[in-house]
Design a protein around this motif. Sequence first.
Motif, PDB file in Angstrom:
ATOM      1  N   ARG A  16       0.838  -1.207   0.000  1.00  0.00           N
ATOM      2  CA  ARG A  16       0.000   0.000   0.000  1.00  0.00           C
ATOM      3  C   ARG A  16       0.876   1.261   0.000  1.00  0.00           C
ATOM      4  NH1 ARG A  16      -3.174  -3.362   3.501  1.00  0.00           N
ATOM      5  NH2 ARG A  16      -2.315  -2.369   5.355  1.00  0.00           N
ATOM      6  N   LEU A  17       1.976   1.214   0.706  1.00  0.00           N
ATOM      7  CA  LEU A  17       2.884   2.363   0.721  1.00  0.00           C
ATOM      8  C   LEU A  17       3.460   2.598  -0.675  1.00  0.00           C
ATOM      9  CD1 LEU A  17       4.066   4.529   2.525  1.00  0.00           C
ATOM     10  CD2 LEU A  17       5.910   2.958   3.100  1.00  0.00           C
ATOM     11  N   GLU A  18       3.791   1.535  -1.382  1.00  0.00           N
ATOM     12  CA  GLU A  18       4.296   1.669  -2.757  1.00  0.00           C
ATOM     13  C   GLU A  18       3.212   2.244  -3.667  1.00  0.00           C
ATOM     14  OE1 GLU A  18       6.632   1.808  -6.034  1.00  0.00           O
ATOM     15  OE2 GLU A  18       7.282   1.495  -3.972  1.00  0.00           O
ATOM     16  N   ILE A  19       1.978   1.824  -3.482  1.00  0.00           N
ATOM     17  CA  ILE A  19       0.869   2.371  -4.272  1.00  0.00           C
ATOM     18  C   ILE A  19       0.757   3.877  -4.035  1.00  0.00           C
ATOM     19  CG2 ILE A  19      -1.658   2.408  -4.504  1.00  0.00           C
ATOM     20  CD1 ILE A  19      -1.574  -0.666  -4.001  1.00  0.00           C
ATOM     21  N   VAL A  20       0.849   4.301  -2.783  1.00  0.00           N
ATOM     22  CA  VAL A  20       0.768   5.733  -2.464  1.00  0.00           C
ATOM     23  C   VAL A  20       1.946   6.479  -3.093  1.00  0.00           C
ATOM     24  CG1 VAL A  20       0.884   7.421  -0.588  1.00  0.00           C
ATOM     25  CG2 VAL A  20      -0.604   5.429  -0.375  1.00  0.00           C
ATOM     26  N   LYS A  21       3.130   5.901  -3.043  1.00  0.00           N
ATOM     27  CA  LYS A  21       4.295   6.537  -3.677  1.00  0.00           C
ATOM     28  C   LYS A  21       4.060   6.720  -5.168  1.00  0.00           C
ATOM     29  CE  LYS A  21       7.827   4.721  -0.568  1.00  0.00           C
ATOM     30  NZ  LYS A  21       8.958   3.766  -0.469  1.00  0.00           N
ATOM     31  N   ARG A  22       3.517   5.683  -5.815  1.00  0.00           N
ATOM     32  CA  ARG A  22       3.253   5.771  -7.249  1.00  0.00           C
ATOM     33  C   ARG A  22       2.186   6.821  -7.553  1.00  0.00           C
ATOM     34  NH1 ARG A  22       3.470  -0.493  -9.461  1.00  0.00           N
ATOM     35  NH2 ARG A  22       5.578  -0.908  -8.724  1.00  0.00           N
ATOM     36  N   LEU A  23       1.168   6.877  -6.717  1.00  0.00           N
ATOM     37  CA  LEU A  23       0.101   7.859  -6.934  1.00  0.00           C
ATOM     38  C   LEU A  23       0.598   9.285  -6.715  1.00  0.00           C
ATOM     39  CD1 LEU A  23      -2.991   6.162  -5.279  1.00  0.00           C
ATOM     40  CD2 LEU A  23      -2.713   6.751  -7.695  1.00  0.00           C
ATOM     41  N   SER A  24       1.591   9.457  -5.865  1.00  0.00           N
ATOM     42  CA  SER A  24       2.067  10.808  -5.556  1.00  0.00           C
ATOM     43  C   SER A  24       2.701  11.499  -6.759  1.00  0.00           C
ATOM     44  CB  SER A  24       3.043  10.777  -4.384  1.00  0.00           C
ATOM     45  OG  SER A  24       4.252  10.133  -4.765  1.00  0.00           O
ATOM     46  N   SER A  25       3.099  10.723  -7.747  1.00  0.00           N
ATOM     47  CA  SER A  25       3.710  11.334  -8.920  1.00  0.00           C
ATOM     48  C   SER A  25       2.749  11.464 -10.102  1.00  0.00           C
ATOM     49  CB  SER A  25       4.939  10.513  -9.350  1.00  0.00           C
ATOM     50  OG  SER A  25       4.542   9.224  -9.771  1.00  0.00           O
ATOM     51  N   LYS A  26       1.485  11.075  -9.897  1.00  0.00           N
ATOM     52  CA  LYS A  26       0.490  11.140 -10.974  1.00  0.00           C
ATOM     53  C   LYS A  26      -0.804  11.745 -10.461  1.00  0.00           C
ATOM     54  CE  LYS A  26       2.321   6.974 -13.032  1.00  0.00           C
ATOM     55  NZ  LYS A  26       2.045   5.736 -13.681  1.00  0.00           N
ATOM     56  N   ARG A  27      -1.546  12.341 -11.348  1.00  0.00           N
ATOM     57  CA  ARG A  27      -2.847  12.905 -10.969  1.00  0.00           C
ATOM     58  C   ARG A  27      -3.849  11.796 -10.674  1.00  0.00           C
ATOM     59  NH1 ARG A  27      -5.260  17.965 -11.556  1.00  0.00           N
ATOM     60  NH2 ARG A  27      -7.519  17.837 -11.719  1.00  0.00           N
ATOM     61  N   SER A  28      -3.949  10.840 -11.566  1.00  0.00           N
ATOM     62  CA  SER A  28      -4.761   9.651 -11.357  1.00  0.00           C
ATOM     63  C   SER A  28      -4.206   8.555 -12.257  1.00  0.00           C
ATOM     64  CB  SER A  28      -6.241   9.905 -11.655  1.00  0.00           C
ATOM     65  OG  SER A  28      -6.443  10.108 -13.029  1.00  0.00           O
ATOM     66  N   CYS A  29      -4.585   7.336 -11.965  1.00  0.00           N
ATOM     67  CA  CYS A  29      -3.987   6.213 -12.658  1.00  0.00           C
ATOM     68  C   CYS A  29      -4.963   5.044 -12.688  1.00  0.00           C
ATOM     69  CB  CYS A  29      -2.721   5.835 -11.898  1.00  0.00           C
ATOM     70  SG  CYS A  29      -1.671   4.672 -12.715  1.00  0.00           S
ATOM     71  N   ALA A  30      -4.951   4.277 -13.766  1.00  0.00           N
ATOM     72  CA  ALA A  30      -5.785   3.077 -13.849  1.00  0.00           C
ATOM     73  C   ALA A  30      -5.226   2.020 -12.897  1.00  0.00           C
ATOM     74  CB  ALA A  30      -5.789   2.543 -15.266  1.00  0.00           C
ATOM     75  N   ILE A  31      -6.106   1.204 -12.341  1.00  0.00           N
ATOM     76  CA  ILE A  31      -5.681   0.188 -11.377  1.00  0.00           C
ATOM     77  C   ILE A  31      -4.610  -0.722 -11.971  1.00  0.00           C
ATOM     78  CG2 ILE A  31      -6.404  -1.861 -10.082  1.00  0.00           C
ATOM     79  CD1 ILE A  31      -9.054  -0.495  -9.532  1.00  0.00           C
ATOM     80  N   GLY A  32      -4.820  -1.185 -13.187  1.00  0.00           N
ATOM     81  CA  GLY A  32      -3.853  -2.085 -13.820  1.00  0.00           C
ATOM     82  C   GLY A  32      -2.476  -1.457 -13.946  1.00  0.00           C
ATOM     83  N   GLU A  33      -2.435  -0.221 -14.385  1.00  0.00           N
ATOM     84  CA  GLU A  33      -1.170   0.505 -14.543  1.00  0.00           C
ATOM     85  C   GLU A  33      -0.513   0.756 -13.185  1.00  0.00           C
ATOM     86  OE1 GLU A  33       0.308   4.945 -15.952  1.00  0.00           O
ATOM     87  OE2 GLU A  33      -1.728   4.306 -16.409  1.00  0.00           O
ATOM     88  N   LEU A  34      -1.312   1.141 -12.223  1.00  0.00           N
ATOM     89  CA  LEU A  34      -0.806   1.463 -10.888  1.00  0.00           C
ATOM     90  C   LEU A  34      -0.188   0.255 -10.201  1.00  0.00           C
ATOM     91  CD1 LEU A  34      -0.649   3.544  -8.547  1.00  0.00           C
ATOM     92  CD2 LEU A  34      -2.900   2.750  -7.864  1.00  0.00           C
ATOM     93  N   CYS A  35      -0.795  -0.897 -10.366  1.00  0.00           N
ATOM     94  CA  CYS A  35      -0.381  -2.091  -9.628  1.00  0.00           C
ATOM     95  C   CYS A  35       0.554  -3.005 -10.418  1.00  0.00           C
ATOM     96  CB  CYS A  35      -1.618  -2.850  -9.162  1.00  0.00           C
ATOM     97  SG  CYS A  35      -2.607  -1.847  -8.043  1.00  0.00           S
ATOM     98  N   GLN A  36       0.994  -2.534 -11.572  1.00  0.00           N
ATOM     99  CA  GLN A  36       1.904  -3.310 -12.402  1.00  0.00           C
ATOM    100  C   GLN A  36       3.220  -3.550 -11.646  1.00  0.00           C
ATOM    101  OE1 GLN A  36       2.638  -1.347 -16.087  1.00  0.00           O
ATOM    102  NE2 GLN A  36       3.428  -3.171 -17.081  1.00  0.00           N
ATOM    103  N   ASP A  37       3.714  -4.757 -11.701  1.00  0.00           N
ATOM    104  CA  ASP A  37       4.987  -5.156 -11.084  1.00  0.00           C
ATOM    105  C   ASP A  37       4.974  -5.099  -9.561  1.00  0.00           C
ATOM    106  OD1 ASP A  37       6.093  -5.537 -13.638  1.00  0.00           O
ATOM    107  OD2 ASP A  37       6.707  -3.436 -13.746  1.00  0.00           O
ATOM    108  N   LEU A  38       3.808  -5.187  -8.933  1.00  0.00           N
ATOM    109  CA  LEU A  38       3.745  -5.232  -7.469  1.00  0.00           C
ATOM    110  C   LEU A  38       3.770  -6.673  -6.944  1.00  0.00           C
ATOM    111  CD1 LEU A  38       1.162  -2.495  -6.392  1.00  0.00           C
ATOM    112  CD2 LEU A  38       3.631  -2.469  -6.119  1.00  0.00           C
ATOM    113  N   GLY A  39       3.626  -7.626  -7.849  1.00  0.00           N
ATOM    114  CA  GLY A  39       3.650  -9.021  -7.440  1.00  0.00           C
ATOM    115  C   GLY A  39       2.354  -9.498  -6.811  1.00  0.00           C
ATOM    116  N   ILE A  40       1.262  -8.810  -7.122  1.00  0.00           N
ATOM    117  CA  ILE A  40      -0.051  -9.225  -6.617  1.00  0.00           C
ATOM    118  C   ILE A  40      -1.035  -9.248  -7.773  1.00  0.00           C
ATOM    119  CG2 ILE A  40       0.293  -8.417  -4.250  1.00  0.00           C
ATOM    120  CD1 ILE A  40      -1.301  -5.911  -4.947  1.00  0.00           C
ATOM    121  N   SER A  41      -2.101 -10.014  -7.601  1.00  0.00           N
ATOM    122  CA  SER A  41      -3.135 -10.104  -8.630  1.00  0.00           C
ATOM    123  C   SER A  41      -3.952  -8.813  -8.665  1.00  0.00           C
ATOM    124  CB  SER A  41      -4.062 -11.280  -8.337  1.00  0.00           C
ATOM    125  OG  SER A  41      -4.798 -11.036  -7.150  1.00  0.00           O
ATOM    126  N   ARG A  42      -4.740  -8.673  -9.702  1.00  0.00           N
ATOM    127  CA  ARG A  42      -5.643  -7.511  -9.810  1.00  0.00           C
ATOM    128  C   ARG A  42      -6.622  -7.497  -8.639  1.00  0.00           C
ATOM    129  NH1 ARG A  42      -6.852  -3.820 -13.709  1.00  0.00           N
ATOM    130  NH2 ARG A  42      -8.994  -3.104 -13.834  1.00  0.00           N
TER     131      ARG A  42
END
Length: 105
Positions: A16-42
């Motif tokens: 979840r912390l990595e997701i927040v870090k990724r979101l901090s550099s973008k206005r908004s993001c699609a779930i698939g794009e945001l969670c890419q390479d996190l090692g978890i399923s959709r």
Amino acid sequence: MTTEAEIYKALGDPIRLEIVKRLSSKRSCAIGELCQDLGISRQGARKQLQILVNANIASLNSVGRETKVALDIKSLQQAQRFISQLEKVWENRLLALKDFVEVVR
């Protein structure tokens, strides 16, 4: 209103912390794009995002067939204010200790 404990609990997970870090550099993001390479399923990503949504850290918005995720900085600002208050308290305690030690010498 979300409590600081809820915010920190939501941020306490590395994914979840990595997701927040990724979101901090973008206005908004699609779930698939945001969670890419996190090692978890959709589905796993959706569960992690729901925890962030419940803590008012992120919001989900449907745009056609896609769900966009956006960061809600108000909760993060609340957490920052809490840490700043703690920092001031400890700074005052350390200054008092320094003054005490200098007087005792």
